[in-house]
Structure formats: C-alpha cells, structure tokens
Enzyme design. Structure first.
Site, PDB file in Angstrom:
ATOM      1  N   ASP A 264      14.787  -1.943   0.046  1.00  0.00           N
ATOM      2  CA  ASP A 264      15.282  -0.950  -0.936  1.00  0.00           C
ATOM      3  C   ASP A 264      14.817   0.493  -0.710  1.00  0.00           C
ATOM      4  O   ASP A 264      14.475   1.193  -1.677  1.00  0.00           O
ATOM      5  CB  ASP A 264      14.888  -1.387  -2.356  1.00  0.00           C
ATOM      6  CG  ASP A 264      15.448  -2.754  -2.732  1.00  0.00           C
ATOM      7  OD1 ASP A 264      16.183  -3.342  -1.927  1.00  0.00           O
ATOM      8  OD2 ASP A 264      15.139  -3.228  -3.834  1.00  0.00           O
TER       9      ASP A 264
ATOM     10  N   LYS B 194      21.616  -6.799  -2.754  1.00  0.00           N
ATOM     11  CA  LYS B 194      21.044  -7.792  -3.669  1.00  0.00           C
ATOM     12  C   LYS B 194      21.143  -7.282  -5.111  1.00  0.00           C
ATOM     13  O   LYS B 194      20.877  -6.110  -5.375  1.00  0.00           O
ATOM     14  CB  LYS B 194      19.584  -8.070  -3.294  1.00  0.00           C
ATOM     15  CG  LYS B 194      18.643  -6.881  -3.386  1.00  0.00           C
ATOM     16  CD  LYS B 194      17.288  -7.246  -2.789  1.00  0.00           C
ATOM     17  CE  LYS B 194      16.248  -6.175  -2.945  1.00  0.00           C
ATOM     18  NZ  LYS B 194      15.865  -5.817  -4.297  1.00  0.00           N
TER      19      LYS B 194
ATOM     20  N   CYS C 109      10.001  -5.173  -6.056  1.00  0.00           N
ATOM     21  CA  CYS C 109      10.906  -5.860  -5.124  1.00  0.00           C
ATOM     22  C   CYS C 109      10.212  -6.401  -3.877  1.00  0.00           C
ATOM     23  O   CYS C 109      10.625  -7.438  -3.335  1.00  0.00           O
ATOM     24  CB  CYS C 109      12.066  -4.951  -4.760  1.00  0.00           C
ATOM     25  SG  CYS C 109      13.171  -4.703  -6.169  1.00  0.00           S
TER      26      CYS C 109
ATOM     27  N   GLN D 126      -7.335 -15.371  -2.160  1.00  0.00           N
ATOM     28  CA  GLN D 126      -7.370 -16.842  -2.162  1.00  0.00           C
ATOM     29  C   GLN D 126      -6.944 -17.408  -0.802  1.00  0.00           C
ATOM     30  O   GLN D 126      -6.184 -18.372  -0.721  1.00  0.00           O
ATOM     31  CB  GLN D 126      -6.470 -17.413  -3.266  1.00  0.00           C
ATOM     32  CG  GLN D 126      -6.803 -16.893  -4.666  1.00  0.00           C
ATOM     33  CD  GLN D 126      -5.938 -17.527  -5.726  1.00  0.00           C
ATOM     34  OE1 GLN D 126      -5.955 -18.743  -5.888  1.00  0.00           O
ATOM     35  NE2 GLN D 126      -5.176 -16.706  -6.430  1.00  0.00           N
TER      36      GLN D 126
HETATM   37  N1  TIU Z   1      13.284  -2.075  -5.446  1.00  0.00           N
HETATM   38  C1  TIU Z   1      12.572  -2.170  -6.544  1.00  0.00           C
HETATM   39  O1  TIU Z   1      11.354  -2.309  -6.521  1.00  0.00           O
HETATM   40  N2  TIU Z   1      13.255  -2.035  -7.749  1.00  0.00           N
HETATM   41  C2  TIU Z   1      12.679  -1.566  -8.902  1.00  0.00           C
HETATM   42  O2  TIU Z   1      13.333  -1.503  -9.939  1.00  0.00           O
HETATM   43  N3  TIU Z   1      11.388  -1.152  -8.794  1.00  0.00           N
HETATM   44  C3  TIU Z   1      10.654  -0.497  -9.752  1.00  0.00           C
HETATM   45  O3  TIU Z   1       9.461  -0.305  -9.543  1.00  0.00           O
HETATM   46  N4  TIU Z   1      11.250  -0.054 -10.862  1.00  0.00           N
END
Ligand code: TIU
Length: 230
Positions: A26, A131, A164, A204
C-alpha cells in the site's frame, strides 16, 4: 540458487531468493500524500516518507537478484459494493471512503490517490494486488500467485506497520509462509506503534516472523549470485 543469510531478530534468517517474494504493501498516494485517506483520518502523512528510500533501495536489489516483486493497493470498486458499511461509516473523518478529495475519490480504484507513488511504481510485469481489506490475502488471489510460483518466504514492506503490514504478516504466517520484515521499509502514523509492531513480530522466538534492517538484506542480496536467465 544458494541461500542467503540475513542478520535479523530473533535470529539470522536463511532465504532462498528464488523462493522468496518482496511484497510492498500500500505505498499509495492515499496514505503518503496530503489530501488522501490517511490524512482524512487525522494523520500526519509525512511520517510515512521515511520508508520510501529504504523500499526503493530494496526493490532495486530484489529486482537485480531476479526476485518476484508484488505490490498491493488498498481500495474499493467505484460503486463501493466491496466496501463494508462498517468500514465506510467508521469514525468521523473529514472525507469518507468514496468522497471526492483533491486526488480524486478517497480509496477508490482508478483514482489518482489510490495509485502507487511514483518513486516505487511497479516495473515490467510485476503483479499489483488490489485488496479491499487490510490484509493482502483477504479477498485477493495473492495466495494462488505465490503457490504457483513456488514461493515460501515473504519480505513484507510498506505502510502502515501495525495495520496493513501486520495484518498481512499474520495472514501469511497462518498460510505457512516465513515472513521477514525490514523494519525501516515500514512506517506508521504512530511511531510508537511502529516500534511495538516490529517487536511483536520477532518476540517469543519469532511468533510471526523475523525483523531486520534493510541495509543488511540489501547487502546479502547484492552478494548473492545472479539467478540464471530463464
Ligand atoms: N494500508 C494500511 O495500513 N491502511 C490503513 O488504513 N492504515 C492506517 O494506518 N490507517
């Protein structure tokens, strides 16, 4: 192809580059640039820039080593039919998913804000996984793509660390993949969560995987013999 060994926590990780893929999560304008989804949630998006250069250097090394590189984008169909109302209506953002912002409709596929940043744009036939959720396996064909290529280990980078990236590492772990997270190739709007998120992966005995510095991974890839041309 010979294995490489990467200094990591909780212990050095042995990787076969031919059976490993880099998954960049992302790195979209919607998360990294002003006016996108991340900013609508009240975040300082400049905090994510620190991951860009480490990701660029890692991508260059991975491509040179002939590794599979996969990019993901979080977002939804223009009619929002794949966007759960619970996600769209959550919180009190300045703009909601689907609303028009300065980079087009927030988190909608095909809009400028939804696309990947120029610095890390896919090259050649590198797959891009769209996604609808936080994890890259949920409602996508990522698992098939990896199985069909014989991939057993993932190098997971991108944003945000505890959302994500973490969700994807957890999903991957349960599907049997070994995950290595180069910590400086990830970033969060909440630096404390970034640090703790990385610690949670390697704690862990490596409950979800391994964590390393990208420079160590790049050095190991640079020293690896080139994969024979197909
Ligand atoms: N890609 C991802 O992490 N989407 C989010 O919405 N992240 C946030 O930290 N908001």
């Amino acid at each position: 192809m010979p294995f490489i060994e990467v200094p990591a926590l909780p212990e050095p990780m042995r990787l076969d580059p031919a059976r490993s893929a880099v998954v960049i999560i992302d790195m979209q304008r919607d998360f990294l640039e002003p006016g996108g989804f991340g900013e609508t949630l009240g975040n300082d998006v400049s905090l994510l820039r620190r991951a860009v250069e480490p990701c660029r250097a890692l991508l260059a090394a991975a491509r040179a080593a002939g590794m599979l590189v996969i990019h993901t984008r979080e977002g939804h169909r223009p009619d929002l039919s794949d966007a759960p109302p619970a996600k769209v209506m959550r919180g009190n953002p300045v703009l909601r998913i689907g609303d028009m912002g300065p980079m087009g409709r927030i988190l909608v596929r095909g809009e400028m804000g939804h696309d990947l940043i120029d610095e890390l744009y896919p090259e050649g036939d590198e797959p891009v996984i769209d996604k609808p959720g936080k994890g890259a396996f949920w409602a996508t064909d990522l698992h098939s793509l990896l199985i069909n290529r014989g991939i057993e280990s993932l190098i997971v980078c991108g944003v945000t660390t505890e959302v994500c990236v973490h969700t994807t590492v957890r999903e991957a772990n349960d599907r049997g993949y070994r995950c290595l997270v180069p910590g400086d190739c990830c970033a969060s709007y909440i630096p404390e969560f970034h640090e703790v998120g990385l610690r949670m992966i390697a704690a862990q005995g490596g409950i979800f995987g391994w964590v390393c510095e990208s420079a160590d991974l790049v050095a190991a890839l640079d020293a690896a013999p080139l994969r024979a041309a197909a």
